[in-house]
Design a protein around this motif. Sequence first.
Motif, PDB file in Angstrom:
ATOM      1  N   VAL A  45       0.822  -1.223   0.000  1.00 36.92           N
ATOM      2  CA  VAL A  45       0.000   0.000   0.000  1.00 36.92           C
ATOM      3  C   VAL A  45       0.856   1.274   0.000  1.00 36.92           C
ATOM      4  N   GLU A  46       2.147   1.148  -0.319  1.00 38.48           N
ATOM      5  CA  GLU A  46       3.045   2.303  -0.184  1.00 38.48           C
ATOM      6  C   GLU A  46       2.663   3.462  -1.110  1.00 38.48           C
ATOM      7  N   ASN A  47       1.999   3.190  -2.206  1.00 37.62           N
ATOM      8  CA  ASN A  47       1.623   4.267  -3.133  1.00 37.62           C
ATOM      9  C   ASN A  47       0.158   4.674  -3.015  1.00 37.62           C
ATOM     10  N   SER A  48      -0.475   4.204  -1.966  1.00 37.26           N
ATOM     11  CA  SER A  48      -1.899   4.500  -1.789  1.00 37.26           C
ATOM     12  C   SER A  48      -2.096   5.682  -0.838  1.00 37.26           C
ATOM     13  N   ASP A  49      -3.053   6.539  -1.171  1.00 35.94           N
ATOM     14  CA  ASP A  49      -3.415   7.658  -0.302  1.00 35.94           C
ATOM     15  C   ASP A  49      -4.652   7.341   0.526  1.00 35.94           C
ATOM     16  N   ASP A  50      -5.144   6.126   0.400  1.00 40.52           N
ATOM     17  CA  ASP A  50      -6.361   5.720   1.095  1.00 40.52           C
ATOM     18  C   ASP A  50      -6.038   5.366   2.552  1.00 40.52           C
ATOM     19  N   PRO A  51      -6.611   6.086   3.512  1.00 38.13           N
ATOM     20  CA  PRO A  51      -6.336   5.765   4.921  1.00 38.13           C
ATOM     21  C   PRO A  51      -6.899   4.416   5.346  1.00 38.13           C
ATOM     22  N   PHE A  52      -7.785   3.860   4.499  1.00 39.27           N
ATOM     23  CA  PHE A  52      -8.389   2.564   4.803  1.00 39.27           C
ATOM     24  C   PHE A  52      -7.795   1.460   3.923  1.00 39.27           C
ATOM     25  N   ALA A  53      -6.600   1.694   3.390  1.00 43.55           N
ATOM     26  CA  ALA A  53      -5.987   0.724   2.484  1.00 43.55           C
ATOM     27  C   ALA A  53      -5.539  -0.540   3.216  1.00 43.55           C
ATOM     28  N   LEU A  54      -5.262  -0.424   4.504  1.00 44.35           N
ATOM     29  CA  LEU A  54      -4.832  -1.595   5.274  1.00 44.35           C
ATOM     30  C   LEU A  54      -5.987  -2.080   6.150  1.00 44.35           C
ATOM     31  N   ILE A  55      -6.365  -3.341   5.962  1.00 42.45           N
ATOM     32  CA  ILE A  55      -7.469  -3.944   6.695  1.00 42.45           C
ATOM     33  C   ILE A  55      -6.917  -5.055   7.587  1.00 42.45           C
ATOM     34  N   ARG A  56      -7.404  -5.131   8.815  1.00 41.29           N
ATOM     35  CA  ARG A  56      -7.014  -6.203   9.718  1.00 41.29           C
ATOM     36  C   ARG A  56      -8.235  -7.071  10.015  1.00 41.29           C
ATOM     37  N   LEU A  57      -8.044  -8.372   9.870  1.00 41.50           N
ATOM     38  CA  LEU A  57      -9.127  -9.314  10.134  1.00 41.50           C
ATOM     39  C   LEU A  57      -8.677 -10.366  11.145  1.00 41.50           C
ATOM     40  N   ILE A  76     -12.883  -2.954  -4.264  1.00 42.16           N
ATOM     41  CA  ILE A  76     -12.038  -1.917  -4.867  1.00 42.16           C
ATOM     42  C   ILE A  76     -11.869  -0.775  -3.876  1.00 42.16           C
ATOM     43  N   ALA A  77     -10.639  -0.287  -3.738  1.00 45.31           N
ATOM     44  CA  ALA A  77     -10.339   0.802  -2.810  1.00 45.31           C
ATOM     45  C   ALA A  77     -11.137   2.048  -3.183  1.00 45.31           C
ATOM     46  N   LEU A  78     -11.668   2.731  -2.195  1.00 44.24           N
ATOM     47  CA  LEU A  78     -12.506   3.906  -2.407  1.00 44.24           C
ATOM     48  C   LEU A  78     -11.760   5.004  -3.155  1.00 44.24           C
ATOM     49  N   PHE A  79     -10.474   5.169  -2.835  1.00 41.58           N
ATOM     50  CA  PHE A  79      -9.684   6.228  -3.470  1.00 41.58           C
ATOM     51  C   PHE A  79      -8.686   5.675  -4.488  1.00 41.58           C
ATOM     52  N   GLY A  80      -8.899   4.455  -4.925  1.00 39.79           N
ATOM     53  CA  GLY A  80      -8.011   3.843  -5.896  1.00 39.79           C
ATOM     54  C   GLY A  80      -6.758   3.290  -5.229  1.00 39.79           C
ATOM     55  N   GLY A  81      -5.939   2.621  -6.009  1.00 38.59           N
ATOM     56  CA  GLY A  81      -4.706   2.058  -5.473  1.00 38.59           C
ATOM     57  C   GLY A  81      -4.914   0.680  -4.869  1.00 38.59           C
ATOM     58  N   LYS A  82      -3.840   0.104  -4.402  1.00 36.27           N
ATOM     59  CA  LYS A  82      -3.868  -1.239  -3.843  1.00 36.27           C
ATOM     60  C   LYS A  82      -4.296  -1.232  -2.382  1.00 36.27           C
ATOM     61  N   ARG A  83      -4.790  -2.376  -1.933  1.00 31.32           N
ATOM     62  CA  ARG A  83      -5.133  -2.571  -0.535  1.00 31.32           C
ATOM     63  C   ARG A  83      -4.385  -3.781  -0.010  1.00 31.32           C
ATOM     64  N   ALA A  84      -4.291  -3.883   1.282  1.00 29.50           N
ATOM     65  CA  ALA A  84      -3.655  -5.041   1.913  1.00 29.50           C
ATOM     66  C   ALA A  84      -4.509  -5.487   3.082  1.00 29.50           C
ATOM     67  N   ILE A  85      -4.572  -6.790   3.280  1.00 27.63           N
ATOM     68  CA  ILE A  85      -5.340  -7.369   4.373  1.00 27.63           C
ATOM     69  C   ILE A  85      -4.393  -8.198   5.238  1.00 27.63           C
ATOM     70  N   ARG A  86      -4.354  -7.905   6.527  1.00 29.62           N
ATOM     71  CA  ARG A  86      -3.557  -8.706   7.457  1.00 29.62           C
ATOM     72  C   ARG A  86      -4.494  -9.566   8.295  1.00 29.62           C
ATOM     73  N   VAL A  87      -4.233 -10.860   8.278  1.00 27.55           N
ATOM     74  CA  VAL A  87      -5.053 -11.815   9.018  1.00 27.55           C
ATOM     75  C   VAL A  87      -4.178 -12.524  10.043  1.00 27.55           C
ATOM     76  N   ARG A  88      -4.566 -12.470  11.303  1.00 29.27           N
ATOM     77  CA  ARG A  88      -3.851 -13.203  12.350  1.00 29.27           C
ATOM     78  C   ARG A  88      -4.622 -14.476  12.668  1.00 29.27           C
ATOM     79  N   VAL A  89      -3.989 -15.620  12.440  1.00 30.90           N
ATOM     80  CA  VAL A  89      -4.642 -16.910  12.677  1.00 30.90           C
ATOM     81  C   VAL A  89      -4.790 -17.140  14.180  1.00 30.90           C
ATOM     82  N   GLY A  90      -5.974 -17.577  14.581  1.00 27.17           N
ATOM     83  CA  GLY A  90      -6.232 -17.868  15.985  1.00 27.17           C
ATOM     84  C   GLY A  90      -6.305 -19.364  16.229  1.00 27.17           C
TER      85      GLY A  90
END
Length: 343
Positions: A45-57, A76-90
């Motif tokens: 997400v380094e080139n994204s201006d979207d504050p919600f580009a990183l999602i944690r699940l 699709i990201a609201l402001f364009g660009g890539k998104r990333a999702i981090r998932v922590r296995v429980g």
Amino acid sequence: MVAIKASAVDAFLSRPQADAYAVLLYGPDAGLVAERAAKLAARAVENSDDPFALIRLDGDELAGDPGRLADEARTIALFGGKRAIRVRVGGRAIVSAVEALLSGPPPESLTVIEAGDLKKNAPLRALCEKHAHAAALPCYADEAAGRERLIDEEMRAANLTISPDARSLLSAHLSADRLAAREEVKKLCLYAMGAGRIEPDDIVAVIADAGEVGMDEAVDAAFSGRAADTAAALRSLRTGGTPTSVVLMAALRHALALHKMRGDFDGGRSARSVVESAGGAIHFRRKESFERALSRWTSQRLIEAVTRLADAVTLSRKSAAIGEAASERALLAIASEAARAGR
């Protein structure tokens, strides 16, 4: 995608494969897993201006709603660009959620999955190792080379250098956990900011555990024949909450190390050469004490010291009521023996 070897993980992190939609990071070093997951997600997400580009699940939540991961990844990201999702296995399996992600059309996001130490036949690891659009990265505890890289990275970032003795001492004291080790080095760099070069005294001031240093002083005093200093050090440690029985174990380890070194000394090597060959295993402040002890304690006397200390350890474990007194008596006896040997 084939399983990635531990030695190739850094190369993958520097240039992740574009067709990998999901990356599993697993291993016993939770700090290293988290650090690498953060690095991968930040790169995505380094080139994204979207504050919600990183999602944690949360993994356990995904286990109850397997389709949610695929839905999030294809949003699709609201402001364009890539998104990333981090998932922590429980504690619950998320294989179904990852299968749903990998079986559909290419997602808009990179999914980074953080797990513990997975066996080779673990379903999640097997899926990510074999699927064409996934990768599995093993994260094992830092070895010497990993610690050296970490130190170099933080020194460069802080515009500092470090002396060889300080580096050796720092490396010996760092936690095996990557995040914990990095925090320690950052703390050291902050302490030395503006000094230009880190020296051993800086390591002692910031990294070395005060209780450990105090135990070393007590043990060295005993094996040097300084009974009064030994008793004073033990009192100080007790006041600080360190029982004498713990010092006793340190003394036993010290006697065993000296006995091993004494074999090299008896073989014709100088005390200094024997001690220097131990490298960072011996604190630089203790080297002179080790040299004196090697010259003072014969192999036979060290065997007797080991027996005395081991008997005291056994007694301290059988009876807490007399364990402290027995421990102190054994250490003071070692000091008396060393004093006689030095006459």
